[in-house]
Design a protein around this motif. Structure first.
Motif, short mmCIF file in Angstrom:
data_model
loop_
_atom_site.label_atom_id
_atom_site.label_comp_id
_atom_site.label_asym_id
_atom_site.label_seq_id
_atom_site.Cartn_x
_atom_site.Cartn_y
_atom_site.Cartn_z
N PHE A 34 0.86 -1.17 0.00
CA PHE A 34 0.00 0.00 0.00
C PHE A 34 0.90 1.22 0.00
O PHE A 34 2.10 1.13 0.28
N ARG A 35 0.34 2.36 -0.28
CA ARG A 35 1.11 3.60 -0.20
C ARG A 35 0.22 4.71 0.31
O ARG A 35 -0.99 4.68 0.18
N GLN A 36 0.88 5.70 0.89
CA GLN A 36 0.15 6.85 1.41
C GLN A 36 0.95 8.11 1.13
O GLN A 36 2.07 8.27 1.62
N ALA A 37 0.37 8.97 0.31
CA ALA A 37 0.98 10.26 0.04
C ALA A 37 0.57 11.25 1.12
O ALA A 37 -0.46 11.08 1.77
N ARG A 38 1.37 12.27 1.29
CA ARG A 38 1.10 13.25 2.34
C ARG A 38 -0.27 13.89 2.11
O ARG A 38 -0.58 14.34 1.01
N GLY A 39 -1.08 13.87 3.13
CA GLY A 39 -2.39 14.49 3.05
C GLY A 39 -3.45 13.66 2.36
O GLY A 39 -4.57 14.13 2.17
N LYS A 40 -3.09 12.44 1.97
CA LYS A 40 -4.05 11.59 1.29
C LYS A 40 -4.28 10.30 2.07
O LYS A 40 -3.50 9.94 2.95
N GLU A 41 -5.32 9.60 1.70
CA GLU A 41 -5.61 8.34 2.35
C GLU A 41 -4.69 7.25 1.81
O GLU A 41 -4.13 7.35 0.72
N ARG A 42 -4.55 6.23 2.62
CA ARG A 42 -3.77 5.08 2.19
C ARG A 42 -4.40 4.46 0.94
O ARG A 42 -5.61 4.33 0.85
N GLU A 43 -3.55 4.05 0.01
CA GLU A 43 -4.01 3.53 -1.28
C GLU A 43 -3.44 2.14 -1.51
O GLU A 43 -2.24 1.90 -1.31
N TYR A 44 -4.27 1.27 -1.96
CA TYR A 44 -3.83 -0.08 -2.31
C TYR A 44 -2.98 -0.04 -3.57
O TYR A 44 -3.28 0.70 -4.52
N THR A 88 5.12 9.53 -5.48
CA THR A 88 5.71 9.95 -4.21
C THR A 88 4.77 9.60 -3.05
O THR A 88 3.61 10.01 -3.05
N ALA A 89 5.29 8.82 -2.11
CA ALA A 89 4.47 8.35 -0.99
C ALA A 89 5.34 7.51 -0.06
O ALA A 89 6.47 7.15 -0.41
N VAL A 90 4.78 7.21 1.08
CA VAL A 90 5.37 6.18 1.94
C VAL A 90 4.75 4.85 1.52
O VAL A 90 3.52 4.74 1.43
N TYR A 91 5.59 3.87 1.26
CA TYR A 91 5.13 2.57 0.82
C TYR A 91 5.21 1.59 1.98
O TYR A 91 6.26 1.44 2.62
N PHE A 92 4.09 0.93 2.22
CA PHE A 92 3.98 -0.03 3.31
C PHE A 92 3.73 -1.43 2.75
O PHE A 92 2.97 -1.59 1.80
N CYS A 93 4.35 -2.42 3.37
CA CYS A 93 3.95 -3.78 3.05
C CYS A 93 3.11 -4.31 4.21
O CYS A 93 3.18 -3.82 5.34
N ALA A 94 2.32 -5.30 3.88
CA ALA A 94 1.41 -5.87 4.87
C ALA A 94 1.17 -7.33 4.55
O ALA A 94 1.29 -7.75 3.40
N THR A 95 0.82 -8.08 5.59
CA THR A 95 0.47 -9.47 5.40
C THR A 95 -0.77 -9.80 6.20
O THR A 95 -1.05 -9.17 7.22
N GLN A 117 6.74 -0.55 8.83
CA GLN A 117 6.81 0.87 9.19
C GLN A 117 6.82 1.78 7.97
O GLN A 117 6.62 3.00 8.11
N GLY A 118 7.10 1.23 6.82
CA GLY A 118 7.06 2.01 5.60
C GLY A 118 8.43 2.48 5.13
O GLY A 118 9.37 2.60 5.92
N THR A 119 8.52 2.75 3.84
CA THR A 119 9.74 3.31 3.25
C THR A 119 9.32 4.44 2.32
O THR A 119 8.38 4.29 1.53
N GLN A 120 10.00 5.56 2.42
CA GLN A 120 9.63 6.75 1.66
C GLN A 120 10.19 6.69 0.24
O GLN A 120 11.38 6.43 0.04
N VAL A 121 9.32 6.97 -0.71
CA VAL A 121 9.74 7.14 -2.10
C VAL A 121 9.39 8.57 -2.51
O VAL A 121 8.23 8.97 -2.41
N THR A 122 10.38 9.30 -2.96
CA THR A 122 10.18 10.67 -3.40
C THR A 122 10.66 10.80 -4.83
O THR A 122 11.82 10.50 -5.12
N VAL A 123 9.77 11.24 -5.70
CA VAL A 123 10.09 11.37 -7.11
C VAL A 123 10.15 12.85 -7.47
O VAL A 123 9.23 13.61 -7.17
#
Length: 125
Positions: A34-44, A88-95, A117-123
């Motif tokens: 999943f990913r979550q951009a600043r100010g946005k909801e988490r996205e699958y 650009t977002a924080v990318y989370f993995c989940a199980t 905990q997530g890893t930041q990707v900035t483009v």
């Protein structure tokens, strides 16, 4: 309980590629990104079944993202090609917390009980 640790994020230019990794402390069932951009909801983003045979992508990433897994290493990957500013977002993995079978995939975040905990990707342009 299994723990998940993401890595591979960074600061990259548009058009570049990245491979994110998610290392689990033990065996896992269905896994997803999943990913979550600043100010946005988490996205699958994408999911992969326990045996790796089934994958399911969000329409927004279809064709540019590839999810894969190496069960011998308890690791799931997300290959991202042709990065865009909107990636650009924080990318989370989940199980999933329990066993969901070998072929099951889902985009429902409520079915994933363990998150990293997530890893930041900035483009940048």
């Amino acid at each position: 309980q299994v723990q998940l640790v993401e890595s591979g994020g960074g600061f990259v230019q548009a058009g570049a590629s990245l491979r994110l990794s998610c290392a689990a402390s033990g065996g896992t069932s269905t896994m997803a990104w999943f990913r979550q951009a600043r100010g946005k909801e988490r996205e699958y983003v994408a999911a992969i079944s326990q045996n790796g045979r089934n994958t399911y992508y969000a329409d927004s990433v279809q064709g540019r993202f590839t999810i894969s897994r190496d069960n011998a290493k308890n690791t799931v990957y997300l290959q991202i090609n042709s990065l865009k500013l909107e990636d650009t977002a924080v990318y989370f993995c989940a199980t999933t917390k329990g066993w969901t079978g070998s072929f099951y995939v889902t985009s429902n975040p409520n079915e994933y009980g363990i998150w990293g905990q997530g890893t930041q990707v900035t483009v940048s342009s």
